[in-house]
Design a protein around this motif. Sequence first.
Motif, PDB file in Angstrom:
ATOM      1  N   GLY A  75       1.199  -5.795   5.914  1.00 12.45           N
ATOM      2  CA  GLY A  75       0.688  -4.420   6.672  1.00 12.45           C
ATOM      3  C   GLY A  75       1.217  -3.329   6.558  1.00 12.45           C
ATOM      4  O   GLY A  75       1.012  -2.209   5.577  1.00 12.45           O
ATOM      5  N   ALA A  76       2.600  -3.226   7.578  1.00 16.99           N
ATOM      6  CA  ALA A  76       3.344  -1.931   7.561  1.00 16.99           C
ATOM      7  C   ALA A  76       4.227  -1.669   5.606  1.00 16.99           C
ATOM      8  O   ALA A  76       4.105   0.064   5.635  1.00 16.99           O
ATOM      9  CB  ALA A  76       3.872  -2.185   8.651  1.00 16.99           C
ATOM     10  N   MET A  77       4.659  -2.897   5.253  1.00 20.44           N
ATOM     11  CA  MET A  77       5.920  -2.878   4.524  1.00 20.44           C
ATOM     12  C   MET A  77       3.904  -2.368   3.453  1.00 20.44           C
ATOM     13  O   MET A  77       4.444  -1.390   2.357  1.00 20.44           O
ATOM     14  CB  MET A  77       6.357  -3.979   3.193  1.00 20.44           C
ATOM     15  N   LEU A  78       2.977  -2.422   2.843  1.00 13.58           N
ATOM     16  CA  LEU A  78       1.947  -1.847   1.650  1.00 13.58           C
ATOM     17  C   LEU A  78       1.558  -0.373   2.378  1.00 13.58           C
ATOM     18  O   LEU A  78       1.603   0.954   1.829  1.00 13.58           O
ATOM     19  CB  LEU A  78       1.128  -2.814   1.533  1.00 13.58           C
ATOM     20  N   ALA A  79       1.896  -0.187   3.947  1.00 14.48           N
ATOM     21  CA  ALA A  79       1.212   1.154   3.995  1.00 14.48           C
ATOM     22  C   ALA A  79       2.520   2.256   3.905  1.00 14.48           C
ATOM     23  O   ALA A  79       2.353   3.171   3.344  1.00 14.48           O
ATOM     24  CB  ALA A  79       1.124   0.971   5.361  1.00 14.48           C
ATOM     25  N   PHE A  80       3.993   1.640   3.905  1.00 10.32           N
ATOM     26  CA  PHE A  80       5.265   2.432   3.423  1.00 10.32           C
ATOM     27  C   PHE A  80       5.331   2.291   2.118  1.00 10.32           C
ATOM     28  O   PHE A  80       5.890   2.850   1.474  1.00 10.32           O
ATOM     29  CB  PHE A  80       6.592   2.431   4.134  1.00 10.32           C
ATOM     30  N   THR A  81       4.645   1.633   1.352  1.00 10.94           N
ATOM     31  CA  THR A  81       4.427   1.538  -0.027  1.00 10.94           C
ATOM     32  C   THR A  81       4.282   3.010  -0.910  1.00 10.94           C
ATOM     33  O   THR A  81       3.068   3.469  -0.732  1.00 10.94           O
ATOM     34  CB  THR A  81       3.871   0.555  -1.215  1.00 10.94           C
ATOM     35  N   PRO A  82       5.395   2.956  -1.834  1.00  6.71           N
ATOM     36  CA  PRO A  82       4.647   5.059  -2.331  1.00  6.71           C
ATOM     37  C   PRO A  82       3.436   5.321  -2.533  1.00  6.71           C
ATOM     38  O   PRO A  82       3.125   4.151  -3.606  1.00  6.71           O
ATOM     39  CB  PRO A  82       5.701   6.090  -3.258  1.00  6.71           C
ATOM     40  N   GLY A  83       2.560   5.693  -2.085  1.00  9.22           N
ATOM     41  CA  GLY A  83       1.320   6.206  -3.285  1.00  9.22           C
ATOM     42  C   GLY A  83       0.185   5.049  -3.106  1.00  9.22           C
ATOM     43  O   GLY A  83      -1.390   5.445  -3.669  1.00  9.22           O
ATOM     44  N   VAL A  84       0.180   3.947  -2.403  1.00  9.81           N
ATOM     45  CA  VAL A  84      -0.745   3.390  -1.926  1.00  9.81           C
ATOM     46  C   VAL A  84      -1.630   4.098  -0.634  1.00  9.81           C
ATOM     47  O   VAL A  84      -3.231   3.188  -1.125  1.00  9.81           O
ATOM     48  CB  VAL A  84       0.121   2.169  -1.338  1.00  9.81           C
ATOM     49  N   VAL A  85      -1.339   4.166   0.341  1.00 11.60           N
ATOM     50  CA  VAL A  85      -2.237   4.793   1.174  1.00 11.60           C
ATOM     51  C   VAL A  85      -2.680   6.310   1.621  1.00 11.60           C
ATOM     52  O   VAL A  85      -1.262   7.258   1.061  1.00 11.60           O
ATOM     53  CB  VAL A  85      -1.814   4.633   3.125  1.00 11.60           C
ATOM     54  N   ASP A  86      -3.594   7.470   0.985  1.00 12.80           N
ATOM     55  CA  ASP A  86      -3.829   7.775   1.050  1.00 12.80           C
ATOM     56  C   ASP A  86      -4.330   8.480   2.225  1.00 12.80           C
ATOM     57  O   ASP A  86      -5.786   8.581   3.023  1.00 12.80           O
ATOM     58  CB  ASP A  86      -5.404   8.806   0.082  1.00 12.80           C
TER      59      ASP A  86
END
Length: 151
Positions: A75-86
């Motif tokens: 989940g943290a890796m997804l949150a740090f992926t550029p452009g995934v979380v606004d």
Amino acid sequence: MIGEFLTAAYPWVKSLHVISVVAWMAGLFYLPRLFVYHVERSRQGGEIDQLFQTMEHRLLRVIMNPAMIATWIFGAMLAFTPGVVDWGAVWPWTKALGILGLTWFHHWLGRRRKEFLSGVPPYSGRQFRLMNEVPTLALVIIVVSVIARPF
Ligand code: HEM
């Protein structure tokens, strides 16, 4: 550099995230059910009591703890992926609320397991049934936040 790696790995990381979420949720639903039957069907120190102790211990150690850690890491890796979380939107924060609720519930269950070990059933079967609604509520909040994103 790290951003590029996370972007390339995104579909795989998301798959691993959802797989670990499912394993974690299975435990969060099952362990309180085990507690219900443990309280209602066993006598302290008896054979059934011992069997429940073993099942609860293994479920926490072998499935739930690793699944929770994996969920957080992916989940943290997804949150740090550029452009995934606004981060300006509301949904990441309502999802965070649900995640904190599940993480709190996980540790609450761990503490109850230790109390069973000391021989005193911490709650009644009815109270454990009631607490079983916590993961359901958190799951609804999280999935609506991350998929429907109405806010
Ligand atoms: C533990 C900390 C967690 C973090 C940091 C986290 C973070 C994220 C992020 C950033 C995404 C990507 C969103 C996107 O692709 O647009 C995601 C996807 C997802 N998360 Fe989590 N998450 C966590 C826990 C959970 C939990 C506990 C559940 C379910 C109970 C969950 C269910 C999902 C689902 C179903 C998706 C896929 C949504 C889609 O199809 O895009 N997550 N998560």
